[in-house]
Each structure stands twice: as C-alpha cells, then as structure tokens.
Design a protein around this motif. Sequence first.
Motif, PDB file in Angstrom:
ATOM      1  N   ALA A   3      46.471  78.787 -51.561  1.00 25.56           N
ATOM      2  CA  ALA A   3      46.283  79.509 -52.823  1.00 25.56           C
ATOM      3  C   ALA A   3      47.655  79.827 -53.414  1.00 25.56           C
ATOM      4  N   VAL A   4      47.861  79.412 -54.666  1.00 26.65           N
ATOM      5  CA  VAL A   4      49.161  79.627 -55.306  1.00 26.65           C
ATOM      6  C   VAL A   4      49.050  80.453 -56.578  1.00 26.65           C
ATOM      7  N   GLY A   5      47.841  80.819 -56.973  1.00 28.63           N
ATOM      8  CA  GLY A   5      47.696  81.637 -58.172  1.00 28.63           C
ATOM      9  C   GLY A   5      46.242  81.888 -58.502  1.00 28.63           C
ATOM     10  N   TYR A   6      46.044  82.726 -59.529  1.00 27.23           N
ATOM     11  CA  TYR A   6      44.689  83.049 -59.951  1.00 27.23           C
ATOM     12  C   TYR A   6      44.686  83.551 -61.389  1.00 27.23           C
ATOM     13  N   ALA A   7      43.499  83.511 -61.978  1.00 26.67           N
ATOM     14  CA  ALA A   7      43.256  84.103 -63.296  1.00 26.67           C
ATOM     15  C   ALA A   7      42.117  85.095 -63.103  1.00 26.67           C
ATOM     16  N   ARG A   8      42.414  86.371 -63.291  1.00 30.61           N
ATOM     17  CA  ARG A   8      41.421  87.427 -63.082  1.00 30.61           C
ATOM     18  C   ARG A   8      40.627  87.640 -64.357  1.00 30.61           C
ATOM     19  N   TYR A   9      39.313  87.846 -64.213  1.00 25.98           N
ATOM     20  CA  TYR A   9      38.461  88.057 -65.374  1.00 25.98           C
ATOM     21  C   TYR A   9      37.450  89.153 -65.101  1.00 25.98           C
ATOM     22  N   ARG A  10      36.737  89.512 -66.155  1.00 28.54           N
ATOM     23  CA  ARG A  10      35.663  90.502 -66.059  1.00 28.54           C
ATOM     24  C   ARG A  10      34.546  90.054 -66.993  1.00 28.54           C
ATOM     25  N   MET A  11      33.321  90.022 -66.498  1.00 33.84           N
ATOM     26  CA  MET A  11      32.180  89.650 -67.326  1.00 33.84           C
ATOM     27  C   MET A  11      31.605  90.903 -67.979  1.00 33.84           C
ATOM     28  N   GLU A  12      31.469  90.877 -69.285  1.00 33.44           N
ATOM     29  CA  GLU A  12      30.861  91.958 -70.055  1.00 33.44           C
ATOM     30  C   GLU A  12      29.805  91.338 -70.960  1.00 33.44           C
ATOM     31  N   LYS A  13      28.539  91.492 -70.584  1.00 34.14           N
ATOM     32  CA  LYS A  13      27.415  90.903 -71.329  1.00 34.14           C
ATOM     33  C   LYS A  13      27.637  89.403 -71.462  1.00 34.14           C
ATOM     34  N   SER A  14      27.781  88.891 -72.655  1.00 31.53           N
ATOM     35  CA  SER A  14      27.969  87.444 -72.839  1.00 31.53           C
ATOM     36  C   SER A  14      29.428  87.112 -73.129  1.00 31.53           C
ATOM     37  N   GLN A  15      30.336  87.960 -72.667  1.00 32.87           N
ATOM     38  CA  GLN A  15      31.763  87.723 -72.865  1.00 32.87           C
ATOM     39  C   GLN A  15      32.478  87.700 -71.530  1.00 32.87           C
ATOM     40  N   LEU A  16      33.464  86.831 -71.435  1.00 31.82           N
ATOM     41  CA  LEU A  16      34.329  86.770 -70.271  1.00 31.82           C
ATOM     42  C   LEU A  16      35.698  87.269 -70.715  1.00 31.82           C
ATOM     43  N   TRP A  17      36.131  88.402 -70.167  1.00 31.51           N
ATOM     44  CA  TRP A  17      37.426  88.976 -70.525  1.00 31.51           C
ATOM     45  C   TRP A  17      38.472  88.400 -69.588  1.00 31.51           C
ATOM     46  N   LEU A  18      39.449  87.688 -70.117  1.00 29.08           N
ATOM     47  CA  LEU A  18      40.537  87.121 -69.320  1.00 29.08           C
ATOM     48  C   LEU A  18      41.655  88.147 -69.252  1.00 29.08           C
TER      49      LEU A  18
END
Length: 155
Positions: A68-83
Amino acid sequence: MPPVQPDVPGNEQRLPPVRGKGRLCHPCPGTPEPTRTVTTPGVGPAARAVVNDHPLLSRFEIHVDGQAVGYARYRMEKSQLWLLETVIEHGYRGLGLERVLMDAVLRNVHRRRVEIVLFCPLFKAHITTRREYSHLVAPPGPILASHRPQGRLIV
C-alpha cells in the motif's frame, strides 16, 4: 491484442475481492465487498498499480507490487461521495500514482452514478484536466457545519 487505453472508462478489469491476512474473512450480510481494479499495463510503478475500494474503511487504496502506497479517503452522504483527502507516500510521489488513483476513483464514481463533492485540492486540480468527468461534480450548495468533514492537511 492492442494495449489497453488507461484513461478510457470501461477499460479496467474487475477481479474478485481480496481475502486473507489482515482482511475480513466473513463480512456481514449486505456489506459491499472490496474490489480490485487493475490499471494500465506498461513500465514503472504506475503501470503495476492496483486500486482497491474499501467501503468499510471509506477509502480507495493504491498498491504497487502488493504494498500500500497511498489512499483517497471519502465519505458517502446520501447520493454524494465526498472526496476528502489524497495521500501518497513520499517515495512514490511524482511517479504518476496520483493520477492513476484519481482516475480509478472517478471511473468508480461514474459506474456508481453518484455525484462527487470535492474537498481534496488534488482532486479539484485533477478534475479541471479531466473534462469527461466534470458532470460528476455536484453543484455548489450549503454544507451544514455539523456535516463539514474534519480532515488533516497533507503537504
């Protein structure tokens, strides 16, 4: 057989979920499975990169040669993906892995048919160069202070 074009949606190969040491062996019923997306063949770390979506961890991880060399963290809010943030280890920066990770995330979001809200400055800059994904960006609107993501600044 012609080489796979890296930036064309639909050219990724779906593989079965990864199981084993350090991973869930028995997921709860209805829990989405982590998936692996193989990126373009070629030379260098970006060509050997594999991007995994881990819904339970709310992040996409990028692996090179199994590490593993990296990641992109997100959060799901209803029908949106917050990057929220993108992190690549220092030794792997500038090798094109950021682009590979962000393109894989955008392809995944396109397949899911959800909107994205950009909090990560790397994604904001990247989406300006990738006009074919600009329709995924949610129109600006108010975000409640209680829903505003708490993240750290990675420089």
